[in-house]
Design an enzyme around this catalytic site. Structure first.
Site, mmCIF file in Angstrom:
data_model
loop_
_atom_site.group_PDB
_atom_site.id
_atom_site.type_symbol
_atom_site.label_atom_id
_atom_site.label_comp_id
_atom_site.label_asym_id
_atom_site.label_seq_id
_atom_site.Cartn_x
_atom_site.Cartn_y
_atom_site.Cartn_z
ATOM 1 N N GLU A 91 0.823 -1.198 0.000
ATOM 2 C CA GLU A 91 0.000 0.000 0.000
ATOM 3 C C GLU A 91 0.861 1.254 0.000
ATOM 4 O O GLU A 91 1.901 1.317 0.666
ATOM 5 C CB GLU A 91 -0.937 -0.010 1.219
ATOM 6 C CG GLU A 91 -1.969 -1.119 1.122
ATOM 7 C CD GLU A 91 -2.935 -1.171 2.295
ATOM 8 O OE1 GLU A 91 -4.062 -1.640 2.087
ATOM 9 O OE2 GLU A 91 -2.569 -0.756 3.405
ATOM 10 N N CYS A 338 -1.632 6.115 10.097
ATOM 11 C CA CYS A 338 -0.390 5.554 10.621
ATOM 12 C C CYS A 338 -0.651 4.252 11.369
ATOM 13 O O CYS A 338 -1.509 4.182 12.244
ATOM 14 C CB CYS A 338 0.260 6.572 11.555
ATOM 15 S SG CYS A 338 1.779 5.984 12.321
#
EC number: 2.1.1.192
Length: 364
Positions: A91, A338
């Site tokens: 990703e 994150c």
């Protein structure tokens, strides 16, 4: 098998062209076509001689990872899952802001470091990405957003903060960053390329000598007792060694500070005494802090610190004159925040199975 030219930085591409009997300026031309124009068709490289184009068709290719899925967040964040073969996907995330556009780039299929609060670490590890697979993420983002040299640059900053530990894939990551920095590639300044590491000390020293970009350190704990648990690489390179490596890195860094990243975990590392221990730890390291509210994922075993706990922690650091930012959670509705990047990993470490068993044991 054809040679993928995206695997080469300019020096390597120049050498490759020399072996083909071509002059150095041809490598620069092809470099600009590949990276500045996001072009993968040699026939479209119109300033190359037809004979060279024919030779390239025969021997070479520009092969980037193919798109598996793409998602857009309500806040403008975009995430792409790119196919890197054998059932694996990585990703990459684009985060638009008023004054910049930041691309978060992956360096490995999964991660071998097992940080306990990170979704990527739970997925296990398959392999390192090649230079082409790393730089291909920037190539793909520019292509997807229609970027050419005539357009205003959309990706102004790159952070090596996606899936994987960048310094565990040192050679390929450095080669990709050299392409990012090259004027014939993406022309980014060293201050606008940031590498984030969990603290591989020998590789930090190599990076300082070979490709000193801006450095962020995934610290996450104020002492060895906590860090040994949540960032296990600390058992090999404890905080005293890590802080010394940070001081050495600053001798050649493009910025005069280290950014310490610190995920805020409720009841684990977010108390006022932890903030005071953190101040003592970094007293000899010019730095700023980036506090990261934990982004939950299923069965993580952790909770996000309260806003009040984060505020108190931040104020203790700020009172001593430090610059402290609290990272705005971006893209969490598409699992692009994150610690949430998981990709598609054919795990070779059996870590997925281990965590599945741990979760089942917790339920029983």
């Amino acid at each position: 098998m054809k040679t993928n030219l995206l695997d080469f930085n300019l020096d390597q591409l120049t050498q490759h062209f020399a072996e083909m009997g071509e002059k150095p300026f041809r490598a620069k031309q092809v470099m600009r076509w590949m990276h500045q124009m996001a072009e993968d068709d040699f026939d479209a490289m119109t300033d190359l001689a037809k004979s060279l184009r024919a030779k390239l068709h025969e021997r070479a290719e520009v092969r980037v990872p193919s798109l598996m899925t793409g998602q857009a967040s309500s806040d403008g964040t975009r995430k792409w899952l790119l196919d890197v073969g054998t059932g694996n996907g990585v990703e990459t995330v684009f985060i638009p802001e008023d004054d910049r556009g930041t691309l978060c780039v992956s360096s490995q299929v999964g991660c071998a470091l097992e940080c306990t609060f990170c979704s990527t670490g739970r997925q296990g590890f398959n392999r390192n990405l090649s230079t082409a697979e790393i730089i291909g993420q920037l190539w793909w983002a520019n292509k997807a957003m229609g970027v050419t040299p005539k357009n205003e640059r959309v990706v102004s900053n790159v952070v090596m903060m996606g899936m994987g530990e960048p310094l565990a894939n040192f050679d390929n990551v450095v080669s990709a960053m050299q392409i990012m920095l090259d004027d014939h590639g993406y022309g980014l300044s060293r201050r606008r390329v940031t590498l984030s590491t969990s603290g591989l000390v020998p590789q930090m020293d190599r990076l300082r000598e070979e490709c000193p970009v801006a450095l962020a350190v995934s610290l996450h704990a104020p002492n060895d007792a906590i860090r040994d648990v949540i960032v296990p690489i600390n058992k090999k390179y404890p905080l005293s060694e890590l802080m010394a490596a940070c001081r050495r890195y600053l001798e050649k860094a493009p910025r005069d500070f280290i950014t310490f990243e610190y995920v805020m975990l409720d009841g684990v590392n977010d108390r006022p005494e932890h903030a005071r221990q953190l101040l003592e730890l970094v007293r000899d390291v010019p730095c700023k802090f980036n506090l990261i509210p934990f982004n939950p994922f299923p069965n993580s075993g952790y909770d996000r610190s309260s806003n009040n706990a984060i505020r108190i922690f931040r104020e203790i650091l700020q009172e001593q004159g430090y610059v402290v930012t609290v990272r705005k959670t971006r893209g969490d509705d598409i699992d692009a925040a994150c610690g949430q990047l998981a990709g598609q990993v054919q795990d070779k470490t059996r870590r997925q199975a281990k965590w599945t068993q741990i979760i089942e044991d917790r339920k029983s």
